[in-house]
Design an enzyme around this catalytic site. Structure first.
Site, PDB file in Angstrom:
ATOM      1  CB  SER A 163       3.589   9.195  -1.082  1.00 45.51           C
ATOM      2  OG  SER A 163       2.680   9.987  -1.802  1.00 45.51           O
ATOM      3  CD  GLN A 194      11.725  10.942  -2.680  1.00 44.60           C
ATOM      4  OE1 GLN A 194      12.096  10.433  -3.737  1.00 44.60           O
ATOM      5  NE2 GLN A 194      10.908  11.978  -2.656  1.00 44.60           N
ATOM      6  CB  CYS A 232      16.970  31.864  -4.207  1.00 42.12           C
ATOM      7  SG  CYS A 232      18.406  32.579  -3.413  1.00 42.12           S
ATOM      8  N   GLY A 271       0.670  10.388   1.237  1.00 43.84           N
ATOM      9  CA  GLY A 271       1.810  10.021   2.062  1.00 43.84           C
ATOM     10  C   GLY A 271       1.899  10.885   3.308  1.00 43.84           C
ATOM     11  CB  THR A 272       1.288  14.508   3.885  1.00 47.06           C
ATOM     12  OG1 THR A 272       2.357  14.974   3.054  1.00 47.06           O
ATOM     13  CG2 THR A 272       1.137  15.438   5.073  1.00 47.06           C
ATOM     14  CG  HIS A 316       2.782  11.516  -5.618  1.00 41.85           C
ATOM     15  ND1 HIS A 316       3.704  12.491  -5.900  1.00 41.85           N
ATOM     16  CD2 HIS A 316       2.521  11.621  -4.301  1.00 41.85           C
ATOM     17  CE1 HIS A 316       3.985  13.151  -4.792  1.00 41.85           C
ATOM     18  NE2 HIS A 316       3.285  12.643  -3.805  1.00 41.85           N
TER      19      HIS A 316
END
Length: 460
Positions: free
Chosen positions: A194, A177, A320, A69-70, A196
């Site tokens: 994408s 998505q 974090c 997808g990228t 996956h």
């Protein structure tokens, strides 16, 4: 062990597994060759392209299979910008696009182009009108995701597409998505996705480019995939990707209703069960399977580890949990709390009893993490000894600066101030978000010898 991170990568769909195994036996030859094995491979590739194109809503000859997808995003952006270079070198994106889009925009800028980021509201959505104002005469391309990967908010694709059409600007939609849940609203010029993300195998992306869109593929020329994706096609993976996309689409209507009810339960119960929590993202215009919330006074990485210890796999956009210790660009653009961030994205087939158990164990896990960090149980008023206090949190990472602020806010009178000194980038987002949640006034940020000084005024 319940897997609640389908937004990162969905489990391989049974149909994908079956198609993959079958295609390994039949689709190994070069589809460009004219002998029997090559013709058989070509038939599989063409059938997969037709099935995927039907799901996307385009012609088969408009769709290219890429290695991810990228890669689809990068190829789509670079090819469209190059094809419309005579128009200009201006690119428009939303502030909450996937990092692949933002990285492509940064590369474009480094090569002499310009780009504008359209802001979003606190729910994570762009205003179509504001997006339209960012379009210029020299805008070569606009990019807008169909739904956000971190908080699930759906974007006004149809409205933005209409504004782009009126301005003569092609719109690239990142549908990674949402594509498994249904077709993207019409009006787009380019689309990337994408496999996956919907239960297909990894290593397969889709790039659709409408006929009539000026497009110049970048990089060395190649004969395969219309010159838009170099290299030998991974036919077994492509076949599995197309087969699983068709399968999940057939299941989407019923499954989205079921998962939306489970997500609604999480959205309603988490703030009731866990104090000091902010559920983020649009409550209505959102993906059916995804919910994100942030917990005050919690170290996000520790929280995810503790949830994993009790057998729940979730992810986070918290500062974090990143290697750079900077807040998620999505949460930062929304202006919401980033500390203690949890993203729950339910895969198809998630059982209600797994969600019920998650809601049972979450309060105890959050409480334990807060206790280890010395977070206040409550912010109780106390007799004020000074009208202002300074808290030195230099060298301390999230959520410690916010915890120390919460501990002392009751020590100043109403109208008094607490100044927090911090050199942690997350404080710039989390201290104002804490003020919103606790109904205190965020006065602003001032320069300090090291880092910044964040001033908060006590209102109650």
């Amino acid at each position: 062990m319940p897997y609640f991170d389908a937004a990162s990568s969905a489990p391989l769909h049974p149909v994908a597994r079956q198609a993959l195994l079958a295609a390994l036996d039949e689709g190994w030859a070069d589809p460009a060759r004219l002998y029997r094995e090559g013709r058989r491979a070509r038939l599989l590739l063409d059938a997969a392209r037709e099935a995927a194109a039907e799901a996307v809503g385009c012609r088969p000859d408009e769709l290219t299979f890429t290695s991810s997808g990228t890669r689809a995003v990068h190829s789509g952006i670079s090819g469209a910008l190059a094809g419309r270079r005579r128009v200009g070198r201006h690119l428009v994106v939303s502030a909450v696009e996937h990092s692949s889009v933002l990285h492509a925009a940064a590369t474009h800028e480094a090569q002499g182009g310009t780009f504008a980021e359209v802001p979003v509201d606190r729910a994570g959505a762009v205003s179509a009108a504001v997006y339209g104002e960012a379009l210029r005469e020299d805008t070569a391309l606009a990019c807008l995701q169909s739904a956000n990967h971190e908080v699930g908010t759906e974007q006004p694709v149809a409205e933005v597409a209409e504004l782009c059409r009126a301005s003569g600007v092609p719109l690239l939609v990142d549908a990674a998505q949402s594509l498994g849940w249904g077709p993207v609203p019409t009006g787009w010029s380019l689309l990337a996705a994408s496999a996956h993300k919907w239960g297909g195998p990894s290593g397969v992306g889709l790039l659709a480019v409408r006929k009539g869109v000026r497009f110049a593929p970048q990089g060395p020329a190649d004969e395969r995939e219309s010159g838009r994706a170099a290299g030998f096609e991974n036919i077994p993976a492509v076949v599995a990707a197309a087969a699983s996309l068709r399968a999940v689409r057939a299941e989407a209507a019923a499954e989205s209703v079921r998962l939306r009810a489970l997500v609604d339960l999480i959205r309603a119960r988490v703030p009731e069960l866990v104090p000091d929590v902010e559920v983020v993202g649009d409550p209505v215009r959102r993906l059916p399977h995804l919910v994100t919330f942030s917990c005050l006074y919690v170290d996000g990485e520790t929280l995810l580890h503790e949830l994993d210890r009790v057998e729940f796999s979730v992810s986070s956009g918290s500062s974090c949990t990143s290697s750079t210790l900077t807040p998620s660009h999505v949460l930062r653009a929304m202006g919401v709390l980033s500390e203690g961030n949890v993203r729950v994205s339910l895969p198809a087939g998630t059982m209600a009893e797994d969600v019920d158990r998650f809601l049972r164990v979450l309060p105890g896990v959050v409480s334990e993490v807060r206790e280890k960090l010395g977070a206040p149980v409550s912010v109780a008023p106390s007799p004020a000894a000074a009208t202002s206090l300074v808290v030195d949190s230099l060298g301390k990472r999230c959520p410690i600066p916010v915890i120390e602020l919460a501990k002392v806010i009751g020590e100043v009178p109403v109208g008094g101030t607490v100044t927090v000194l911090s050199d942690d980038e997350a404080a710039r987002l989390d201290i104002p978000a804490w003020c919103v949640m606790r109904e205190q006034e965020y006065v602003g940020e001032e320069p300090a010898d090291r880092g910044s000084a964040y001033v908060v005024r006590r209102l109650s």
